[in-house]
Design a protein around this motif. Structure first.
Motif, PDB file in Angstrom:
ATOM      1  N   ASP A  38     -12.355  27.089 -10.222  1.00 55.91           N
ATOM      2  CA  ASP A  38     -12.999  27.923  -9.203  1.00 55.91           C
ATOM      3  C   ASP A  38     -14.467  27.556  -9.002  1.00 55.91           C
ATOM      4  O   ASP A  38     -15.058  27.906  -7.984  1.00 55.91           O
ATOM      5  N   TYR A  40     -15.526  24.519  -8.717  1.00 54.39           N
ATOM      6  CA  TYR A  40     -15.556  23.201  -8.104  1.00 54.39           C
ATOM      7  C   TYR A  40     -14.788  23.190  -6.789  1.00 54.39           C
ATOM      8  O   TYR A  40     -13.851  23.946  -6.608  1.00 54.39           O
ATOM      9  N   LYS A  41     -15.197  22.286  -5.893  1.00 55.66           N
ATOM     10  CA  LYS A  41     -14.461  22.058  -4.645  1.00 55.66           C
ATOM     11  C   LYS A  41     -13.774  20.700  -4.777  1.00 55.66           C
ATOM     12  O   LYS A  41     -14.392  19.721  -5.180  1.00 55.66           O
ATOM     13  N   TYR A 168     -13.905  16.429  -7.987  1.00 55.82           N
ATOM     14  CA  TYR A 168     -14.299  17.828  -7.986  1.00 55.82           C
ATOM     15  C   TYR A 168     -15.821  17.873  -7.942  1.00 55.82           C
ATOM     16  O   TYR A 168     -16.476  17.258  -8.775  1.00 55.82           O
ATOM     17  N   LYS A 170     -19.150  20.319  -8.108  1.00 52.87           N
ATOM     18  CA  LYS A 170     -19.588  21.658  -8.537  1.00 52.87           C
ATOM     19  C   LYS A 170     -20.148  22.398  -7.329  1.00 52.87           C
ATOM     20  O   LYS A 170     -20.920  21.846  -6.560  1.00 52.87           O
ATOM     21  N   LYS A 171     -19.708  23.653  -7.150  1.00 53.55           N
ATOM     22  CA  LYS A 171     -20.159  24.468  -6.015  1.00 53.55           C
ATOM     23  C   LYS A 171     -21.582  24.937  -6.227  1.00 53.55           C
ATOM     24  O   LYS A 171     -22.059  25.093  -7.304  1.00 53.55           O
TER      25      LYS A 171
END
Length: 171
Positions: A38, A40-41, A168, A170-171
């Motif tokens: 959650d 990461y995008k 991935y 990181k948001k």
């Protein structure tokens, strides 16, 4: 006197086992790095973020590769730069001023153009390649380098390359 000695020995054993158990637990926590998806995008194919190498470990792996070798790995690093035209490549830090040049499998996905300095966890194949002068100039242009900087590129470069199947950020 014997009772005191026996109590002392038992207490020492209990304390020793307790300390050993605590040390094992601390060591296990240091080894286990939890990645919450959650946070990461995803770009490209999903993968489990397990056995993730850090920059130093990845650089050591690269140094052990010869031209023609490939190694499938997952590693985490900071993005130093991204293609400013499409997001079709990125450079990840390996520490010690070293970088990994990352492209995406089959040109199948891209990363955001503003992903510089973001944390990335990537999966794919690591290898060593020699990049031609023309290709280096092309990447420099896509990276937003000046004409003067591009003109300074005069010889091929040995590169730590990577073809990512998934990324991935990181948001």
């Amino acid at each position: 006197m014997k009772k005191i000695a026996i109590v002392g020995i038992v207490a020492s054993l209990v304390l020793g086992f307790s300390i050993m158990a605590q040390e094992k637990q601390n060591a296990a926590q240091k080894i286990k790095v939890a990645y919450n998806a959650d946070d990461y995008k995803l770009f490209g194919a999903p993968f489990e973020m397990k056995k993730v190498l850090n920059e130093k470990q990845m650089l050591k792996k690269y140094k052990g590769l010869k031209k023609g070798d490939t190694l499938t790995v997952i590693f985490k690093s900071k993005i130093n730069s991204v293609c400013k035209k499409k997001g079709c490549w990125m450079r990840l830090s390996l520490g010690n001023s070293e970088e990994s040049f990352v492209r995406f499998q089959d040109y199948g996905f891209f990363v955001p153009l503003n992903a510089d300095n973001a944390e990335a966890v990537i999966k794919g194949k690591a290898f060593v390649e020699v990049v031609s002068v023309d290709e280096l100039k092309h990447y420099a242009k896509d990276g937003g380098k000046s004409k003067e900087e591009i003109a300074k590129i005069k010889k091929p470069e040995v590169t730590y390359a990577f073809t990512a199947t998934g990324v991935y950020l990181k948001k």
